[in-house]
Each structure stands twice: as C-alpha cells, then as structure tokens.
Design an enzyme around this catalytic site. Structure first.
Site, mmCIF file in Angstrom:
data_model
loop_
_atom_site.group_PDB
_atom_site.id
_atom_site.type_symbol
_atom_site.label_atom_id
_atom_site.label_comp_id
_atom_site.label_asym_id
_atom_site.label_seq_id
_atom_site.Cartn_x
_atom_site.Cartn_y
_atom_site.Cartn_z
ATOM 1 N N GLU A 85 60.406 -35.001 20.662
ATOM 2 C CA GLU A 85 61.723 -35.379 20.119
ATOM 3 C C GLU A 85 61.647 -35.892 18.677
ATOM 4 O OE1 GLU A 85 63.532 -38.056 22.988
ATOM 5 O OE2 GLU A 85 63.003 -36.728 24.638
ATOM 6 N N ASN A 129 57.607 -30.878 22.169
ATOM 7 C CA ASN A 129 58.563 -30.986 23.279
ATOM 8 C C ASN A 129 59.885 -31.586 22.781
ATOM 9 O OD1 ASN A 129 58.993 -30.844 26.199
ATOM 10 N ND2 ASN A 129 58.953 -33.092 26.205
ATOM 11 N N HIS A 143 67.528 -30.810 29.690
ATOM 12 C CA HIS A 143 68.403 -31.787 30.352
ATOM 13 C C HIS A 143 69.826 -31.281 30.174
ATOM 14 C CE1 HIS A 143 65.345 -34.757 31.198
ATOM 15 N NE2 HIS A 143 64.922 -34.702 29.952
ATOM 16 N N GLU A 181 61.477 -30.651 31.532
ATOM 17 C CA GLU A 181 62.151 -31.821 32.130
ATOM 18 C C GLU A 181 63.500 -31.410 32.729
ATOM 19 O OE1 GLU A 181 62.403 -35.085 29.314
ATOM 20 O OE2 GLU A 181 60.374 -34.732 28.556
ATOM 21 N N ASP A 198 66.818 -30.949 34.460
ATOM 22 C CA ASP A 198 67.790 -31.492 35.416
ATOM 23 C C ASP A 198 69.186 -31.131 34.933
ATOM 24 O OD1 ASP A 198 68.095 -33.480 33.418
ATOM 25 O OD2 ASP A 198 67.171 -35.057 34.628
HETATM 26 O O1 9MR Z 1 62.741 -40.669 32.870
HETATM 27 C C1 9MR Z 1 62.352 -41.619 31.909
HETATM 28 C C2 9MR Z 1 63.009 -42.964 32.207
HETATM 29 O O2 9MR Z 1 62.504 -43.503 33.406
HETATM 30 C C3 9MR Z 1 62.784 -43.918 31.054
HETATM 31 O O3 9MR Z 1 63.532 -45.105 31.279
HETATM 32 C C4 9MR Z 1 63.220 -43.263 29.763
HETATM 33 C C5 9MR Z 1 63.014 -44.181 28.572
HETATM 34 O O4 9MR Z 1 63.338 -43.587 27.372
HETATM 35 O O5 9MR Z 1 62.480 -42.055 29.556
HETATM 36 C C6 9MR Z 1 62.758 -41.118 30.542
HETATM 37 O O6 9MR Z 1 62.092 -39.893 30.290
HETATM 38 C C7 9MR Z 1 62.431 -39.237 29.081
HETATM 39 C C8 9MR Z 1 61.213 -38.454 28.633
HETATM 40 O O7 9MR Z 1 60.090 -39.287 28.539
HETATM 41 C C9 9MR Z 1 61.451 -37.732 27.316
HETATM 42 N N1 9MR Z 1 62.642 -36.918 27.367
HETATM 43 C C10 9MR Z 1 63.842 -37.571 27.868
HETATM 44 C C11 9MR Z 1 63.550 -38.207 29.232
HETATM 45 C C12 9MR Z 1 64.826 -38.790 29.828
HETATM 46 O O8 9MR Z 1 65.321 -39.821 29.019
#
Ligand code: 9MR
Length: 396
Positions: A169, A216, A257, A288, A290
């Site tokens: 990101e 990613n 997402h 990722e 969903d």
């Molecule tokens: O799923 C993750 C969540 O439990 C955390 O609180 C969050 C914090 O930023 O990160 C989430 O995972 C992220 C991933 O690491 C990167 N892409 C976006 C995902 C969803 O926010």
C-alpha cells in the site's frame, strides 16, 4: 469418436507439459467427481492454484477454526503477527513467538506461507513513529532502521516463505490523490522518498533469495482509463520501471477488498489485469479477498438473498479472472468466517460494522453461497482455456 479422442490426447499433453500432477488429480480430470464436500484445496490443486486464507493466530485455539483453516486451504497468511509492531514492540527486541506459532501451524498442514508484511505505513511500533516525529531518529538513521528490519525479518524466516509482501500500500487512491494524480503516500515516502521501494526489494532478495517478492495493494483489481488517476496503471508503470532497473520484484498482489456497493467488475476486466501484469514478467496473486455487504438496519428475508448472490458473483468473478492467467498463482481470502472478519469493526464511512458479512462462511462456519460459487468455479473450469498455473521461480 474422433473429436473426443483428440480432447483426451490434448489433456494428456497439457498434463505432461506442466510436469504431471503433484497431488490427487491431473489438470482437467479430478481424481473423484467434485461435490459440495470437496475442499477448496483439493479443487484448486487441479489448477495448481494455491488457495489461501489469512490466519488469526488467537483463533487457532478454537478447534473448529483450526480444522477448517488446516484442511480447506493450501496457503496461509498471518493476518497481523508478522507486522512490525508485533515483531519489534521494543526497539532492538524481537518477539517471534506469535509468528512462530503461525509458522508451526502452516508446517503441520503442509501449507505454503505468504509473508505479510515487510514494509507498510501502518501497524508500526510507537518507538519508531514517535522517534521520527520528535526528531530523535534522523532520516539517515531511519533508512538504516528500515534496512535492518527487512533483513532481520526476511532473514529470520529465510527458506520458509513462498511469497513475501515486501512493500504494501505505497501509493495513493484516486480519492486522496493530490495534484490530480496518483503518487506515493505515507510514512516511508514522506521520510525517505519513493526510492525506499526499490531498496526494500533489494534488501529482501539479499536476505532470502528463494522467496517470491511481491508488491501488494488494494483498488488495483482492474485497469481504469489509463490516466493520472488510474491506480492500477500507476502500479503497472512502477513495476515496469522497477523491472527495467533490475530491481528484484517477482509479483503483484491485488488485495481485492470489494464491496457489493461499488465496482461491478466483469471477469473480463479482472482477467485483463492479471494478463497485463503477466506480460511484464511478474506473477500475480489475489491476496486479501473479501466482499462486504452494506447491512440494512434490519436484514429481512427479502434483502439477505440478493446480498448473498451479489457477493457470490464477486468472489467467483475474481476467481475467473485469476484462472484466466497462468501466472496468477494464488487466491487468498482475508479470513474465512463472518464472526472474525476485520470488517466487523472497521468504519467504511457509514459506521463500524455497517459493511460486513464479507467472508465465505457465516459466523457458525457454515458455507455461504460465495463458498459454493468458488467450489463450482474450481470444479468445472479447465482445459483448453484454463490451464495449470506456471511455476514461478524467483528472479525470472
Ligand atoms: O485484518 C487486519 C486487521 O486485523 C488489523 O486491525 C488491520 C490494521 O490496519 O489490518 C488488517 O489487515 C490489513 C492488511 O494487513 C493490509 N491490507 C488491508 C487489510 C485490512 O485492513
């Protein structure tokens, strides 16, 4: 008789060219007829596609979660425990315990690991962000800290990671782009400039030469108009430039997402993304996946069914897009049960938990329509148009 025979020979050639089957089935021909009881893992093996999930390490104590996570998937990603704030909460003191619990689970189930994540703007330890903010960590020192982190973490897991999300990101979205164009964003670009991206890939390769190194990001599901606000185009140009400079990047992860509120991508648009990146010489992965639904104040029988169907379509279209490219090597969902999804607490603009129910199983782990759609797509796709994934060696 004749056409049938040609088809059989064709399938045999495909199987031979791809090196034969490693598991239970030959491409295009399942060992046993697929059914609703077939695991995603068995169905995806036929395509040499790794099918994965993010793992919540604490949830591994729940036997039902553990059983599904261990059998339905062939690759896993740590949802949080390989992030910087977890690995190095105190400067210089690494804590590998949670990450190693996750690695042991993957090993015991013969699952390949997507490492997530070496460099990201979020979930950084306070000592780092506060040190930079109060000036006690200088910019020059910061580059050394990043180098040390990438090398230490990639080195610690050396030989055990299939794909690393090296940089996550790093670029803006069309809605937060400044000056009318996509650019680099966040802590690392602000403090080190965009050159940190190439540095991170080089450091990661030095530390673990056998891992596939990925960029990613989200909102790169499909190309837009190719203009200055097209995030996918920006990432494409970035990857092309990195490859031209000899920077060791092997893949692009599209997080995917999605929400049924937006998008409406066709599988053709989604496939086009994978096919265009493949022409740059990189693998792709859905990392990722969903699909959120906007929850009405009261869900009724009239609203639930269309929502489930819309969601199943998105899950299936993403899979079709991936299967269309032999360089799309894995499809990972970001959690598999609605009870635990990160979307339950995140605010997508209409309040926390208002866009949720994003996964393939309900909160009691029962498969939803989206799960059935993935099974069916994996079961009935095959040669001649869907061929097994091509093995991706690092440094191609
Ligand atoms: O799923 C993750 C969540 O439990 C955390 O609180 C969050 C914090 O930023 O990160 C989430 O995972 C992220 C991933 O690491 C990167 N892409 C976006 C995902 C969803 O926010």
């Amino acid at each position: 008789m004749r056409p049938r025979r040609t088809l059989v020979i064709g399938l045999a050639v495909v199987a031979a060219l791809s090196g034969g089957a490693t598991t239970t089935a030959v491409a295009g021909r399942p060992a046993s007829p697929p059914s609703q009881d077939s695991t995603l893992r068995a169905l995806a093996d036929r395509h040499r596609l790794a099918i994965g999930t993010a793992i919540d390490v604490d949830a591994l104590d729940d036997p039902q979660y553990r059983q599904i996570a261990g059998t339905d998937f062939s690759t896993v990603t740590a949802e949080n425990v390989m992030k910087w704030e977890v690995l190095e909460p105190v400067r210089g003191q690494y804590d590998w315990s949670q990450a190693e619990k996750f690695m042991a689970f993957a090993k015991s189930n013969d699952q390949r690991v997507r490492g997530h994540v070496l460099v990201w703007n979020n979930q950084l330890p306070a000592w780092l962000t506060e040190g930079v903010a109060d000036g006690s960590i200088t910019k020059t020192e910061l580059r050394g800290i990043l180098r040390n982190h990438v090398k230490t973490v990639a080195g610690h897991f050396k030989g055990r990671i299939w794909q690393w999300d090296v940089v996550n990101e790093a670029v803006t979205d069309s809605f937060d782009a400044t000056d009318g164009r996509i650019g680099y964003k966040g802590f690392w670009a602000q403090n080190l400039g965009p050159g940190y991206v190439a540095d991170a890939f080089r450091w990661a390769r030095e530390a673990d030469p056998k891992a596939l190194l990925f960029y990613n990001d989200y909102n790169i599901d499909a190309f837009g108009d190719g203009g200055p606000l097209d995030k996918t185009q920006f990432v494409y140009d970035m990857v092309r430039d990195l490859r031209r400079k000899g920077v060791p990047i092997d893949g692009v992860g599209s997080q995917a997402h999605l929400s049924t509120r937006y998008g409406n991508y066709s599988a053709f648009q989604l496939a086009d993304m994978h096919l265009r990146f493949a022409k740059l010489g990189v693998a792709t992965a859905l990392t990722e996946v969903d699909v959120r639904n906007l929850l009405p104040e009261t869900q009724t029988g009239d609203t639930v069914n269309p929502l489930l169907q819309a969601q199943a379509y998105d899950y299936a279209a993403l899979l079709q897009g991936c299967l269309a490219s032999r360089q799309c090597i894995s499809y990972t969902v970001w959690g598999f049960d609605d009870g635990r999804s990160w979307t339950n607490t995140w605010d997508f603009g209409s309040g926390p938990g208002r866009e949720a129910l994003a996964t393939i199983r309900d909160a009691s782990y029962q498969p939803k329509l989206a799960y059935r759609a993935l099974q069916a797509e994996l079961a009935w796709a095959g040669p001649p148009l869907v061929l097994p994934r091509v093995t991706q060696p690092p440094g191609r």
